[in-house]
Write a protein that holds these residues in place. Structure first.
Motif, PDB file in Angstrom:
ATOM      1  N   ASP A 351     -33.630 -24.106  28.429  1.00 60.29           N
ATOM      2  CA  ASP A 351     -33.911 -22.991  27.519  1.00 60.29           C
ATOM      3  C   ASP A 351     -33.142 -21.740  27.937  1.00 60.29           C
ATOM      4  OD1 ASP A 351     -35.604 -24.262  25.730  1.00 60.29           O
ATOM      5  OD2 ASP A 351     -37.355 -23.973  26.998  1.00 60.29           O
ATOM      6  N   VAL A 352     -32.918 -21.562  29.233  1.00 60.14           N
ATOM      7  CA  VAL A 352     -32.111 -20.433  29.703  1.00 60.14           C
ATOM      8  C   VAL A 352     -30.634 -20.702  29.446  1.00 60.14           C
ATOM      9  CG1 VAL A 352     -31.421 -19.066  31.723  1.00 60.14           C
ATOM     10  CG2 VAL A 352     -33.811 -19.740  31.424  1.00 60.14           C
ATOM     11  N   PHE A 353     -30.187 -21.890  29.804  1.00 59.75           N
ATOM     12  CA  PHE A 353     -28.767 -22.219  29.598  1.00 59.75           C
ATOM     13  C   PHE A 353     -28.397 -22.142  28.114  1.00 59.75           C
ATOM     14  CE2 PHE A 353     -29.317 -24.919  33.583  1.00 59.75           C
ATOM     15  CZ  PHE A 353     -28.709 -23.973  34.404  1.00 59.75           C
ATOM     16  N   ASP A 354     -29.325 -22.521  27.238  1.00 62.63           N
ATOM     17  CA  ASP A 354     -29.052 -22.525  25.800  1.00 62.63           C
ATOM     18  C   ASP A 354     -29.288 -21.168  25.141  1.00 62.63           C
ATOM     19  OD1 ASP A 354     -28.512 -25.191  26.097  1.00 62.63           O
ATOM     20  OD2 ASP A 354     -30.452 -25.886  25.334  1.00 62.63           O
ATOM     21  N   GLY A 355     -29.775 -20.193  25.902  1.00 62.77           N
ATOM     22  CA  GLY A 355     -29.968 -18.859  25.364  1.00 62.77           C
ATOM     23  C   GLY A 355     -31.304 -18.607  24.709  1.00 62.77           C
ATOM     24  N   LYS A 356     -32.221 -19.589  24.764  1.00 60.86           N
ATOM     25  CA  LYS A 356     -33.537 -19.382  24.162  1.00 60.86           C
ATOM     26  C   LYS A 356     -34.392 -18.453  25.017  1.00 60.86           C
ATOM     27  CE  LYS A 356     -33.540 -23.921  21.932  1.00 60.86           C
ATOM     28  NZ  LYS A 356     -34.191 -25.264  21.883  1.00 60.86           N
ATOM     29  N   LEU A 357     -34.151 -18.477  26.339  1.00 59.86           N
ATOM     30  CA  LEU A 357     -34.814 -17.563  27.260  1.00 59.86           C
ATOM     31  C   LEU A 357     -33.749 -16.853  28.085  1.00 59.86           C
ATOM     32  CD1 LEU A 357     -37.787 -19.806  28.482  1.00 59.86           C
ATOM     33  CD2 LEU A 357     -37.932 -17.840  26.931  1.00 59.86           C
ATOM     34  N   TYR A 358     -34.126 -15.756  28.719  1.00 61.47           N
ATOM     35  CA  TYR A 358     -33.175 -14.939  29.460  1.00 61.47           C
ATOM     36  C   TYR A 358     -33.225 -15.227  30.959  1.00 61.47           C
ATOM     37  CZ  TYR A 358     -33.240 -12.083  25.194  1.00 61.47           C
ATOM     38  OH  TYR A 358     -33.160 -11.644  23.899  1.00 61.47           O
ATOM     39  N   VAL A 359     -32.121 -14.926  31.628  1.00 65.86           N
ATOM     40  CA  VAL A 359     -32.121 -14.863  33.087  1.00 65.86           C
ATOM     41  C   VAL A 359     -33.048 -13.715  33.473  1.00 65.86           C
ATOM     42  CG1 VAL A 359     -30.731 -14.390  35.142  1.00 65.86           C
ATOM     43  CG2 VAL A 359     -29.770 -15.751  33.254  1.00 65.86           C
ATOM     44  N   PRO A 360     -34.023 -13.935  34.370  1.00 64.09           N
ATOM     45  CA  PRO A 360     -35.021 -12.899  34.647  1.00 64.09           C
ATOM     46  C   PRO A 360     -34.448 -11.666  35.344  1.00 64.09           C
ATOM     47  CG  PRO A 360     -35.743 -15.060  35.433  1.00 64.09           C
ATOM     48  CD  PRO A 360     -34.301 -15.187  35.094  1.00 64.09           C
ATOM     49  N   LYS A 361     -35.089 -10.560  35.136  1.00 62.15           N
ATOM     50  CA  LYS A 361     -34.783  -9.337  35.878  1.00 62.15           C
ATOM     51  C   LYS A 361     -35.144  -9.554  37.353  1.00 62.15           C
ATOM     52  CE  LYS A 361     -36.164  -4.456  36.125  1.00 62.15           C
ATOM     53  NZ  LYS A 361     -37.022  -3.401  35.525  1.00 62.15           N
ATOM     54  N   GLY A 362     -34.261  -9.088  38.246  1.00 59.78           N
ATOM     55  CA  GLY A 362     -34.517  -9.235  39.674  1.00 59.78           C
ATOM     56  C   GLY A 362     -34.151 -10.590  40.235  1.00 59.78           C
ATOM     57  N   TYR A 363     -33.504 -11.431  39.434  1.00 59.00           N
ATOM     58  CA  TYR A 363     -33.119 -12.769  39.894  1.00 59.00           C
ATOM     59  C   TYR A 363     -31.848 -12.679  40.748  1.00 59.00           C
ATOM     60  CZ  TYR A 363     -32.186 -17.795  39.763  1.00 59.00           C
ATOM     61  OH  TYR A 363     -31.966 -19.098  40.106  1.00 59.00           O
ATOM     62  N   THR A 364     -31.827 -13.413  41.860  1.00 60.16           N
ATOM     63  CA  THR A 364     -30.635 -13.457  42.700  1.00 60.16           C
ATOM     64  C   THR A 364     -29.695 -14.542  42.162  1.00 60.16           C
ATOM     65  OG1 THR A 364     -31.874 -12.707  44.634  1.00 60.16           O
ATOM     66  CG2 THR A 364     -29.733 -13.752  45.042  1.00 60.16           C
ATOM     67  N   LEU A 365     -28.671 -14.093  41.487  1.00 53.62           N
ATOM     68  CA  LEU A 365     -27.733 -14.983  40.794  1.00 53.62           C
ATOM     69  C   LEU A 365     -26.523 -15.252  41.684  1.00 53.62           C
ATOM     70  CD1 LEU A 365     -27.450 -16.119  37.766  1.00 53.62           C
ATOM     71  CD2 LEU A 365     -25.841 -14.229  37.469  1.00 53.62           C
ATOM     72  N   ARG A 366     -26.073 -16.484  41.715  1.00 54.23           N
ATOM     73  CA  ARG A 366     -24.836 -16.809  42.433  1.00 54.23           C
ATOM     74  C   ARG A 366     -23.657 -16.699  41.475  1.00 54.23           C
ATOM     75  NH1 ARG A 366     -27.684 -21.914  43.811  1.00 54.23           N
ATOM     76  NH2 ARG A 366     -29.212 -21.333  45.417  1.00 54.23           N
ATOM     77  N   VAL A 367     -22.616 -16.008  41.926  1.00 52.26           N
ATOM     78  CA  VAL A 367     -21.388 -15.885  41.134  1.00 52.26           C
ATOM     79  C   VAL A 367     -20.233 -16.400  41.978  1.00 52.26           C
ATOM     80  CG1 VAL A 367     -22.295 -13.910  39.852  1.00 52.26           C
ATOM     81  CG2 VAL A 367     -20.952 -13.509  41.937  1.00 52.26           C
ATOM     82  N   PRO A 368     -19.112 -16.769  41.356  1.00 55.25           N
ATOM     83  CA  PRO A 368     -17.983 -17.278  42.138  1.00 55.25           C
ATOM     84  C   PRO A 368     -17.563 -16.302  43.236  1.00 55.25           C
ATOM     85  CG  PRO A 368     -17.617 -17.666  39.805  1.00 55.25           C
ATOM     86  CD  PRO A 368     -18.834 -16.802  39.906  1.00 55.25           C
ATOM     87  N   ALA A 369     -17.148 -16.855  44.358  1.00 56.16           N
ATOM     88  CA  ALA A 369     -16.711 -16.028  45.482  1.00 56.16           C
ATOM     89  C   ALA A 369     -15.628 -15.055  45.022  1.00 56.16           C
ATOM     90  CB  ALA A 369     -16.186 -16.916  46.606  1.00 56.16           C
ATOM     91  N   GLY A 370     -15.776 -13.800  45.424  1.00 54.69           N
ATOM     92  CA  GLY A 370     -14.796 -12.781  45.081  1.00 54.69           C
ATOM     93  C   GLY A 370     -15.060 -12.068  43.776  1.00 54.69           C
ATOM     94  N   ARG A 371     -16.146 -12.457  43.059  1.00 53.72           N
ATOM     95  CA  ARG A 371     -16.398 -11.857  41.744  1.00 53.72           C
ATOM     96  C   ARG A 371     -17.556 -10.853  41.761  1.00 53.72           C
ATOM     97  NH1 ARG A 371     -14.230 -15.692  38.095  1.00 53.72           N
ATOM     98  NH2 ARG A 371     -12.244 -16.315  39.060  1.00 53.72           N
ATOM     99  N   ALA A 372     -18.215 -10.659  42.880  1.00 60.68           N
ATOM    100  CA  ALA A 372     -19.392  -9.793  42.908  1.00 60.68           C
ATOM    101  C   ALA A 372     -19.044  -8.361  42.526  1.00 60.68           C
ATOM    102  CB  ALA A 372     -20.046  -9.837  44.285  1.00 60.68           C
ATOM    103  N   ALA A 373     -17.955  -7.824  43.062  1.00 61.48           N
ATOM    104  CA  ALA A 373     -17.570  -6.437  42.768  1.00 61.48           C
ATOM    105  C   ALA A 373     -17.240  -6.281  41.295  1.00 61.48           C
ATOM    106  CB  ALA A 373     -16.382  -6.035  43.639  1.00 61.48           C
ATOM    107  N   ASP A 374     -16.497  -7.241  40.744  1.00 57.87           N
ATOM    108  CA  ASP A 374     -16.171  -7.193  39.317  1.00 57.87           C
ATOM    109  C   ASP A 374     -17.431  -7.251  38.462  1.00 57.87           C
ATOM    110  OD1 ASP A 374     -13.494  -7.134  39.959  1.00 57.87           O
ATOM    111  OD2 ASP A 374     -13.214  -9.292  39.732  1.00 57.87           O
ATOM    112  N   PHE A 375     -18.392  -8.074  38.888  1.00 58.78           N
ATOM    113  CA  PHE A 375     -19.654  -8.210  38.164  1.00 58.78           C
ATOM    114  C   PHE A 375     -20.365  -6.863  38.109  1.00 58.78           C
ATOM    115  CE2 PHE A 375     -24.061  -9.179  37.446  1.00 58.78           C
ATOM    116  CZ  PHE A 375     -24.095 -10.370  36.749  1.00 58.78           C
ATOM    117  N   ARG A 376     -20.433  -6.175  39.257  1.00 58.79           N
ATOM    118  CA  ARG A 376     -21.129  -4.881  39.313  1.00 58.79           C
ATOM    119  C   ARG A 376     -20.463  -3.847  38.401  1.00 58.79           C
ATOM    120  NH1 ARG A 376     -21.017  -6.218  44.961  1.00 58.79           N
ATOM    121  NH2 ARG A 376     -23.081  -6.906  45.666  1.00 58.79           N
ATOM    122  N   VAL A 377     -19.141  -3.824  38.430  1.00 56.55           N
ATOM    123  CA  VAL A 377     -18.414  -2.871  37.577  1.00 56.55           C
ATOM    124  C   VAL A 377     -18.660  -3.174  36.105  1.00 56.55           C
ATOM    125  CG1 VAL A 377     -16.123  -2.084  36.870  1.00 56.55           C
ATOM    126  CG2 VAL A 377     -16.649  -2.380  39.306  1.00 56.55           C
TER     127      VAL A 377
END
Length: 443
Positions: A351-377
């Motif tokens: 349901d989250v992957f399909d967009g029926k529900l959202y990624v929760p607030k405060g969730y620790t999400l893994r992103v590809p290495a080297g992309r954290a700074a870009d994500f924040r911006v």
């Protein structure tokens, strides 16, 4: 699989957690360990071992379908032929054991097949041994290819898993249990509803993991590893030894405690050999010895498999979400595909992957290495229309009014009749009782 949790038996202090040498292999377990080593490392998935399920060194025959597989036979053909030959061999062995059980013969009277089985049980000193053996004939398919695939995949996660077990104060050898449970197949799902590399069943997952409409962290190898570490630690503190704790991971903490109480011993060999609990079946009796076998096979993998090309270690950075977000939005922020991000965060529900529900607030999400700074911006520039202050409702509630049809209700909420039927288990859509509350899908 991770067991249902029952009452504690012995409670040990935190400092009493065991050390690596606390995985003993008494001589009485050698036949079982050697059997499972061969299943993991020598017997192909196109071989079937017909054996006695109590004396694992008593092997009647090995069905070998490797020539058929090498000829190009497809999976369906192999499956049909395996079933046919397995049934044929089981019937032959049963008939031979029945003949031997009647007695009244000398070894010279026996045909070659009968003599081979008679010799196989020469060292078994028990009354009605051939009659009893008829109830214990079992077929085991080889797991060599599965074990090799597990080895290849394991290095993707094992460094992190070992760190988790060290932090929890547990022997890192326990991180090899997934070789027994799932061969590190993150998509593993059993008929009993056990899921993920640690094969948590729902009841245990609700204690040690997240299992709800948003998350099923059984499917996240790293999140599930933390849950498994705490599960095993509790088992150890309750039962006092790793052989018992490991057995409890499969059979249940309360079940193993009952075995100890009934037999008056913590000796794993005596429990395996003598405990006759109704639910203490083949899987539970062999779980600890399978673990010991997997440890040895993994340690000596070159001896069994030669060179193995391991999957590279999972590389990622972590970001904590500040709002509720669509999963597709998080992938956009991380400058990667939805599939890439899903691979790093497999613990969400569909349901989250399909967009029926959202990624929760405060969730620790893994992103590809080297992309954290870009994500924040990118996050700072995200339009308000793509940030949400609360979780999306999967269903709305609608109270049926007199005269309303399901078609009219579906039209009002911009959904389909079929979707409402599925959500509510409706068969007859012509009779909607006024006052009934229907769940209306919102996605």
């Amino acid at each position: 699989m991770a067991s249902v949790l029952l009452a504690l038996w012995i409670v040990l202090p935190a400092a009493a957690i065991g050390a690596p040498q606390d995985f003993p292999k008494p001589p009485g377990l050698n036949p079982q360990v050697e059997f499972w080593k061969n299943v993991f490392a020598e017997y192909s998935e196109n071989q079937v071992v017909i054996h006695d399920n109590a004396y694992l060194d008593k092997i009647y025959t090995v069905i070998d379908l490797r020539p058929l597989a090498a000829s190009g036979a497809d999976d369906d053909t192999l499956r049909r032929e395996r079933h046919r030959r397995q049934e044929q061999e089981l019937n032959r062995i049963d008939a031979t054991l029945a003949r031997l059980a009647k007695g009244g013969f000398t070894p010279d009277d026996l045909e070659s097949r009968e003599r081979a089985i008679w010799e196989l049980f020469r060292d078994v000193d028990e009354p009605r041994k051939f009659s009893n053996a008829r109830e214990r004939v079992r077929a085991q398919q080889g797991l060599r290819e599965r074990m090799r695939r597990g080895l290849e995949m394991s290095r993707r996660y094992l460094p992190y898993m070992e760190d988790i077990f060290r932090r929890e104060g547990l022997p890192v050898e326990l991180t090899r249990l997934p070789f027994v449970e799932s061969s590190f197949n993150i998509h593993a799902y059993s008929k009993a509803g056990a899921a993920g590399i640690w094969q948590f069943i729902p009841s245990s997952a609700r204690i040690y993991l997240e299992l709800n409409r948003v998350e099923d962290s059984r499917r996240d190898p790293l999140a599930a590893t933390l849950g498994a570490a705490r599960h095993l630690r509790d088992d150890y503190r309750a039962l006092g030894s790793w052989p018992l704790a490991i057995t409890a991971y499969n059979h249940g903490r309360g079940g193993v405690a009952r075995a100890v109480e009934k037999l008056g011993t913590t000796d794993i060999v005596k429990i395996i050999d003598d405990y006759d609990g109704k639910a203490f079946g083949f899987a539970s009796r062999n779980f600890y010895t399978e673990f010991l076998a997997a440890l040895e096979v993994e340690r000596d993998y070159k001896e069994h498999f030669g060179e193995v090309t391991f999957e590279p270690r999972l590389q990622y950075q972590e970001i904590k979400t500040q709002h509720f977000l669509r999963f597709s939005t998080t992938a956009k922020l991380a400058r990667c595909s939805v599939d890439q991000l899903r691979d790093l965060n497999p613990g969400f529900t569909n349901d989250v992957f399909d967009g029926k529900l959202y990624v929760p607030k405060g969730y620790t999400l893994r992103v590809p290495a080297g992309r954290a700074a870009d994500f924040r911006v990118a996050y700072t520039k995200l339009p308000a229309s793509e940030r949400f202050s609360q979780q999306r409702r999967l269903y709305l509630a609608h109270r049926v009014k007199r005269g309303q049809t399901i078609g009219a209700i579906a039209k009002r909420y911009r959904t389909t009749i079929a979707a409402i039927q599925v959500a509510n288990g409706l068969r007859d859509t012509k009779r909607l009782r006024p006052g009934r509350v229907l769940k209306i899908p919102t996605g």
